[in-house]
Write a protein that holds these residues in place. Structure first.
Motif, PDB file in Angstrom:
ATOM      1  N   ALA A  46       2.180 -33.095  26.445  1.00 26.62           N
ATOM      2  CA  ALA A  46       2.399 -31.977  25.637  1.00 26.62           C
ATOM      3  C   ALA A  46       3.704 -31.517  25.239  1.00 26.62           C
ATOM      4  O   ALA A  46       4.079 -31.055  24.130  1.00 26.62           O
ATOM      5  N   ASP A  47       4.690 -31.717  26.268  1.00 21.26           N
ATOM      6  CA  ASP A  47       5.949 -31.478  26.255  1.00 21.26           C
ATOM      7  C   ASP A  47       6.563 -32.279  25.148  1.00 21.26           C
ATOM      8  O   ASP A  47       7.449 -31.793  24.194  1.00 21.26           O
ATOM      9  N   LEU A  48       6.207 -33.747  25.055  1.00 18.00           N
ATOM     10  CA  LEU A  48       6.718 -34.511  24.101  1.00 18.00           C
ATOM     11  C   LEU A  48       6.239 -34.077  22.758  1.00 18.00           C
ATOM     12  O   LEU A  48       7.124 -34.071  21.988  1.00 18.00           O
ATOM     13  N   TYR A  49       4.867 -33.896  22.708  1.00 20.77           N
ATOM     14  CA  TYR A  49       4.575 -33.308  21.212  1.00 20.77           C
ATOM     15  C   TYR A  49       5.509 -32.182  20.764  1.00 20.77           C
ATOM     16  O   TYR A  49       5.652 -32.181  19.718  1.00 20.77           O
ATOM     17  N   ALA A  50       5.472 -31.084  21.582  1.00 20.91           N
ATOM     18  CA  ALA A  50       6.274 -29.926  21.042  1.00 20.91           C
ATOM     19  C   ALA A  50       7.676 -30.449  20.776  1.00 20.91           C
ATOM     20  O   ALA A  50       8.262 -29.779  19.891  1.00 20.91           O
ATOM     21  N   ASN A  51       8.430 -31.251  21.478  1.00 26.10           N
ATOM     22  CA  ASN A  51       9.748 -31.587  21.225  1.00 26.10           C
ATOM     23  C   ASN A  51       9.762 -32.440  19.864  1.00 26.10           C
ATOM     24  O   ASN A  51      10.596 -32.283  19.039  1.00 26.10           O
ATOM     25  N   LEU A  52       8.649 -33.263  19.437  1.00 27.05           N
ATOM     26  CA  LEU A  52       8.760 -34.224  18.541  1.00 27.05           C
ATOM     27  C   LEU A  52       8.366 -33.127  17.341  1.00 27.05           C
ATOM     28  O   LEU A  52       8.514 -33.634  15.988  1.00 27.05           O
ATOM     29  N   ALA A  53       7.625 -32.055  17.418  1.00 27.97           N
ATOM     30  CA  ALA A  53       7.075 -31.407  16.330  1.00 27.97           C
ATOM     31  C   ALA A  53       8.391 -30.722  15.261  1.00 27.97           C
ATOM     32  O   ALA A  53       7.876 -30.293  14.353  1.00 27.97           O
ATOM     33  N   ARG A  54       9.276 -30.643  15.845  1.00 22.31           N
ATOM     34  CA  ARG A  54      10.569 -30.039  15.238  1.00 22.31           C
ATOM     35  C   ARG A  54      11.484 -31.079  14.958  1.00 22.31           C
ATOM     36  O   ARG A  54      11.816 -32.092  15.879  1.00 22.31           O
ATOM     37  N   THR A  55      11.931 -31.489  13.594  1.00 23.22           N
ATOM     38  CA  THR A  55      13.149 -32.231  13.322  1.00 23.22           C
ATOM     39  C   THR A  55      14.297 -31.802  14.221  1.00 23.22           C
ATOM     40  O   THR A  55      14.484 -30.786  14.206  1.00 23.22           O
ATOM     41  N   PRO A  56      14.989 -32.795  14.751  1.00 24.59           N
ATOM     42  CA  PRO A  56      16.132 -32.574  15.492  1.00 24.59           C
ATOM     43  C   PRO A  56      17.096 -31.670  14.708  1.00 24.59           C
ATOM     44  O   PRO A  56      17.355 -32.153  13.635  1.00 24.59           O
ATOM     45  N   GLY A  57      17.699 -30.594  15.425  1.00 25.03           N
ATOM     46  CA  GLY A  57      18.734 -29.894  14.622  1.00 25.03           C
ATOM     47  C   GLY A  57      18.292 -28.932  13.744  1.00 25.03           C
ATOM     48  O   GLY A  57      19.282 -28.443  12.906  1.00 25.03           O
ATOM     49  N   THR A  58      17.006 -28.936  13.225  1.00 21.39           N
ATOM     50  CA  THR A  58      16.623 -28.113  12.247  1.00 21.39           C
ATOM     51  C   THR A  58      15.277 -27.161  12.769  1.00 21.39           C
ATOM     52  O   THR A  58      15.067 -27.291  14.044  1.00 21.39           O
ATOM     53  N   ASN A  59      14.915 -26.547  11.849  1.00 18.95           N
ATOM     54  CA  ASN A  59      13.627 -25.652  12.110  1.00 18.95           C
ATOM     55  C   ASN A  59      12.476 -26.174  11.417  1.00 18.95           C
ATOM     56  O   ASN A  59      11.558 -25.435  11.245  1.00 18.95           O
ATOM     57  N   ILE A  60      12.443 -27.400  11.025  1.00 24.91           N
ATOM     58  CA  ILE A  60      11.617 -27.925  10.103  1.00 24.91           C
ATOM     59  C   ILE A  60      10.354 -28.500  10.939  1.00 24.91           C
ATOM     60  O   ILE A  60      10.824 -29.457  11.717  1.00 24.91           O
ATOM     61  N   ARG A  61       9.410 -28.154  10.455  1.00 24.17           N
ATOM     62  CA  ARG A  61       8.302 -28.749  11.300  1.00 24.17           C
ATOM     63  C   ARG A  61       7.542 -30.166  10.813  1.00 24.17           C
ATOM     64  O   ARG A  61       7.663 -30.194   9.592  1.00 24.17           O
ATOM     65  N   ARG A  62       7.621 -31.009  11.720  1.00 24.49           N
ATOM     66  CA  ARG A  62       6.790 -32.310  11.092  1.00 24.49           C
ATOM     67  C   ARG A  62       5.140 -31.887  11.271  1.00 24.49           C
ATOM     68  O   ARG A  62       4.795 -31.482  11.994  1.00 24.49           O
ATOM     69  N   GLY A  63       4.682 -32.744  10.492  1.00 24.45           N
ATOM     70  CA  GLY A  63       3.140 -32.712  10.350  1.00 24.45           C
ATOM     71  C   GLY A  63       2.656 -33.597  11.544  1.00 24.45           C
ATOM     72  O   GLY A  63       3.106 -34.366  12.047  1.00 24.45           O
ATOM     73  N   ASN A  64       1.364 -33.298  11.785  1.00 28.27           N
ATOM     74  CA  ASN A  64       0.805 -33.763  12.994  1.00 28.27           C
ATOM     75  C   ASN A  64       0.639 -35.401  12.903  1.00 28.27           C
ATOM     76  O   ASN A  64       0.846 -36.110  13.694  1.00 28.27           O
ATOM     77  N   LEU A  65       0.408 -35.904  11.761  1.00 31.42           N
ATOM     78  CA  LEU A  65       0.401 -37.437  11.332  1.00 31.42           C
ATOM     79  C   LEU A  65       1.433 -38.097  11.862  1.00 31.42           C
ATOM     80  O   LEU A  65       1.392 -38.878  12.484  1.00 31.42           O
ATOM     81  N   GLU A  66       2.702 -37.399  11.320  1.00 34.00           N
ATOM     82  CA  GLU A  66       4.174 -37.859  11.767  1.00 34.00           C
ATOM     83  C   GLU A  66       4.289 -37.882  13.395  1.00 34.00           C
ATOM     84  O   GLU A  66       5.008 -38.577  13.913  1.00 34.00           O
ATOM     85  N   VAL A  67       4.061 -36.669  13.811  1.00 33.44           N
ATOM     86  CA  VAL A  67       4.398 -36.440  15.480  1.00 33.44           C
ATOM     87  C   VAL A  67       3.425 -37.431  16.062  1.00 33.44           C
ATOM     88  O   VAL A  67       4.158 -38.208  17.139  1.00 33.44           O
ATOM     89  N   LEU A  68       2.375 -37.526  15.737  1.00 33.60           N
ATOM     90  CA  LEU A  68       1.391 -38.427  16.653  1.00 33.60           C
ATOM     91  C   LEU A  68       1.889 -39.858  16.485  1.00 33.60           C
ATOM     92  O   LEU A  68       1.939 -40.903  17.084  1.00 33.60           O
ATOM     93  N   HIS A  69       2.352 -40.379  15.277  1.00 33.69           N
ATOM     94  CA  HIS A  69       2.867 -41.753  14.862  1.00 33.69           C
ATOM     95  C   HIS A  69       4.249 -41.776  15.818  1.00 33.69           C
ATOM     96  O   HIS A  69       4.148 -43.087  16.463  1.00 33.69           O
ATOM     97  N   LEU A  70       5.179 -41.014  15.923  1.00 37.84           N
ATOM     98  CA  LEU A  70       6.283 -41.045  16.648  1.00 37.84           C
ATOM     99  C   LEU A  70       5.717 -41.225  18.139  1.00 37.84           C
ATOM    100  O   LEU A  70       6.406 -41.965  18.910  1.00 37.84           O
ATOM    101  N   MET A  71       4.891 -40.408  18.588  1.00 33.11           N
ATOM    102  CA  MET A  71       4.468 -40.387  20.086  1.00 33.11           C
ATOM    103  C   MET A  71       3.786 -41.791  20.232  1.00 33.11           C
ATOM    104  O   MET A  71       4.053 -42.573  21.254  1.00 33.11           O
ATOM    105  N   ARG A  72       2.967 -42.477  19.292  1.00 31.29           N
ATOM    106  CA  ARG A  72       2.499 -43.691  19.549  1.00 31.29           C
ATOM    107  C   ARG A  72       3.326 -44.869  19.646  1.00 31.29           C
ATOM    108  O   ARG A  72       3.258 -45.751  20.351  1.00 31.29           O
ATOM    109  N   THR A  73       4.304 -44.804  18.513  1.00 35.60           N
ATOM    110  CA  THR A  73       5.229 -45.988  18.495  1.00 35.60           C
ATOM    111  C   THR A  73       6.456 -46.069  19.160  1.00 35.60           C
ATOM    112  O   THR A  73       6.811 -46.997  19.579  1.00 35.60           O
ATOM    113  N   ARG A  74       6.881 -44.924  19.698  1.00 31.47           N
ATOM    114  CA  ARG A  74       8.018 -44.688  20.543  1.00 31.47           C
ATOM    115  C   ARG A  74       7.922 -44.714  21.849  1.00 31.47           C
ATOM    116  O   ARG A  74       8.540 -44.922  22.763  1.00 31.47           O
ATOM    117  N   TYR A  75       6.826 -43.781  22.330  1.00 32.30           N
ATOM    118  CA  TYR A  75       6.493 -43.394  23.592  1.00 32.30           C
ATOM    119  C   TYR A  75       5.051 -43.718  24.092  1.00 32.30           C
ATOM    120  O   TYR A  75       4.965 -43.537  25.242  1.00 32.30           O
TER     121      TYR A  75
END
Length: 147
Positions: A26-55
């Motif tokens: 849950a914490d990983l999802y919350a941290n990846l949901a925002r692009t670092p250094g911005t307030n831009i929200r990533r879509g679920n598709l991209e967040v889930l991809h980052l979680m699956r491929t990096r973590y």
């Protein structure tokens, strides 16, 4: 003097309490949901991809599957572009197969939905989700999912 007793190893895998494994995901999802250094929200598709491929190796696979069911890559009601260039709305997301939704095409004027629901996992249904949220999805799909 020196003790000959071995030091305990940190817990791993199933030795880590399920609540801690859930909180990690849950914490990983919350941290990846925002692009670092911005307030831009990533879509679920991209967040889930980052979680699956990096973590992926660090997550409990059951907890991650559950997250994908609760926070699917394509949200119900969202507008997607299919591979045949038609637009559709996601009408059903299955918990056991969230990357292949059931969609319904928009009318040519985009004002409403038209025609039957299309289950994109059925044989003989050629369209696949090509674009979601203005982003081509092919690079974000798990192995084995057509895009």
């Amino acid at each position: 003097g020196k003790s000959s007793e071995p030091k305990p190893l940190p817990p791993e895998g199933k030795q880590i309490h399920i609540f801690a494994r859930i909180l990690y995901v849950a914490d990983l999802y919350a941290n990846l949901a925002r692009t670092p250094g911005t307030n831009i929200r990533r879509g679920n598709l991209e967040v889930l991809h980052l979680m699956r491929t990096r973590y992926g190796p660090f997550m409990d696979p059951t907890v991650f599957r559950t997250l994908q069911a609760v926070c699917p890559p394509f949200l119900p009601g969202s507008k997607v572009v299919l591979g045949d260039k038609t637009t559709a709305a996601v009408v059903v997301v299955r918990a056991n197969d969230p990357y292949v939704p059931v969609v319904r095409r928009f009318t040519p004027d985009g004002a409403g939905l038209d025609g039957p629901n299309l289950d994109l996992r059925e044989k003989g249904i050629p369209p696949v989700v090509a674009i979601a949220g203005g982003t081509p999805v092919a690079d974000f799909m798990p192995a084995g999912c057509a895009a």
